[in-house]
Write an enzyme that holds these catalytic residues in place. Structure first.
Site: not given
Ligand code: HSE
Length: 410
Positions: A194, A13, A129, A296, A183, A98, A198
């Site tokens: 990150d 949460f 997106i 966000g 993160e 991810k 993705k």
């Molecule tokens: N920390 C990631 C970013 C959050 O800044 O894109 C969304 O995946």
């Protein structure tokens, strides 16, 4: 008579969990509601009554009345336990994690099949997106030349603030953290990890190739200096952190994440702050840009809502590219053109450039093999060197038989 609402068991949460809760509360007529939320820290002040919360994962995993498990926690190892347990019991699972998905991609795909369970994860890649479903459904057949873009909102936010407003890197990073984009370990954002997770997910849905993230080159923005910003500015370029996968020839793809020089003609030039931009280049539709908020609570919550909605009509990924007769392998036998700014000239002795086209006091521009970059990454990091791709990738004609082995689906 209205159908009975499906029950959601929510793990986490934080900013996304709260975002999803707000969105569900404002989505009138939606046929699902949160019935239990499992959190780590029972002492934290919450916006909902205490009876919603538990610290015991089994309160969701072992509750047969819970139809959908939504996993929005930070820790990828805990998430692995939650997601695999729920899939093994045949539950429908939605995750935004991810790192978890990229690191266990094949296992998670196979678990769905073996247990006749569903895992959806649109929110894991570029938040609002809808890129995964677009690749899976709209681009199910058309040949893709490449998918590239800005996949990390935090590093894009930092680069925008530093380059456009002259903010110091550390203050821009702190703002990205305060705004809930980063993160909990921001090294994942600024180090390009990150974006790489993705990219690995997007590669699976673009080409049916499932890769170990450790086998994919990523270089981040931590060592950005004023000299690099000035080099780009003097050439009317911006530096963006770009993830890209592209078709090298009929049987091979190549992928990496690096800072990249972006010119005003590029779709990505005006993608600023926490926005993401994904460019898909296909044989007939040609170049398309998907643009939206990449981080966000609410933008990410919106993708989770869309997955919950899809799950309610039994949508599942078919992994169409993996089933296609057109098969691709991952090749590191490509040359990248890069700008490399270093602190100690001696690091050049360890980096076999295949050609050098420009030399400055503490930088060179030239071509280097992708496989070489993976090997010398630690040397570059230790020097505090900054590396920027020009976006030019060239296939090395002689050696394409040396491709990596990818994992296969059952
Ligand atoms: N920390 C990631 C970013 C959050 O800044 O894109 C969304 O995946």
């Amino acid at each position: 008579m209205t159908a009975k609402k499906k029950k959601i068991g929510l793990f986490g949460f934080g900013s996304v969990g709260q975002g999803l809760y707000d969105i569900l509360a404002s989505s009138k007529g939606f046929n699902a509601e949160v019935s239990k939320i499992v959190i780590k820290n029972a002492d934290k002040e919450r916006t909902l009554p205490a009876e919603f919360f538990s610290t015991d994962a089994n309160d969701i995993l072992n509750d047969p009345t819970i139809d959908l498990v939504v996993e929005l926690i930070d820790n990828a190892d805990d998430a692995y336990h939650i997601v695999t347990s729920a899939l093994k019991s045949g539950k429908t699972v939605i995750s935004a994690n991810k790192k978890l998905i990229a690191e266990h991609f094949v296992e998670l795909v196979n678990l769905q099949k073996e247990n006749n369970a569903t895992l959806l994860y649109e929110a894991s890649s570029c938040a609002s997106i809808p890129i995964i479903r677009t690749l899976e459904e709209y681009y199910d057949n058309e040949t893709l030349h490449g998918v590239s873009g800005i996949f990390n909102g935090s590093s894009n936010y930092i680069l925008s603030k530093v380059q456009n407003e002259g903010l110091a890197y550390a203050s821009a990073l702190k703002d990205a953290q305060d705004l809930g984009f980063a993160e909990s370990d921001p090294a994942l954002d600024v180090g390009g990890y990150d974006a790489k997770y993705k990219l690995v997910i997007i590669t699976g849905h673009s080409y049916g190739v499932f890769l170990d993230p450790d086998d994919v080159f990523n270089y981040g923005i931590q060592h950005l200096s004023e000299a690099d910003v000035e080099y780009a500015r003097s050439r009317n370029l911006k530096i963006k952190l770009v993830a890209q996968v592209s078709k090298v020839d009929d049987g091979n793809i190549s992928l990496f994440v690096t800072p990249q020089f972006v010119s005003p003609e590029s779709n990505l030039y005006n993608v600023e702050n926490e926005y993401n931009g994904v460019t898909v280049e296909a044989a007939f539709s040609e170049k398309q840009l998907f643009y939206g908020k990449g981080a966000g609570g609410h933008p990410t919550g919106s993708a989770v809502l869309s997955d919950i909605s899809a799950a309610l009509y039994d949508y599942r990924y078919e992994y169409k590219k993996a089933k296609s007769i057109v098969k691709y392998s991952y090749s590191k036998e490509v040359e990248l053109e890069v700008y490399l700014r270093f602190n100690n000239q001696s690091i050049l002795d360890f980096i076999p450039f295949t050609a050098i086209t420009e030399e400055g006091k503490n930088y060179v521009v030239g071509t280097v093999k992708l496989g070489t970059l993976l090997h010398v990454k630690n040397t570059l990091e230790q020097d505090g060197a900054f590396l920027v791709s020009t976006g030019k990738v060239k296939k090395i004609e002689t050696n394409l038989s040396q491709v990596s082995q990818e994992a296969v689906l059952v």
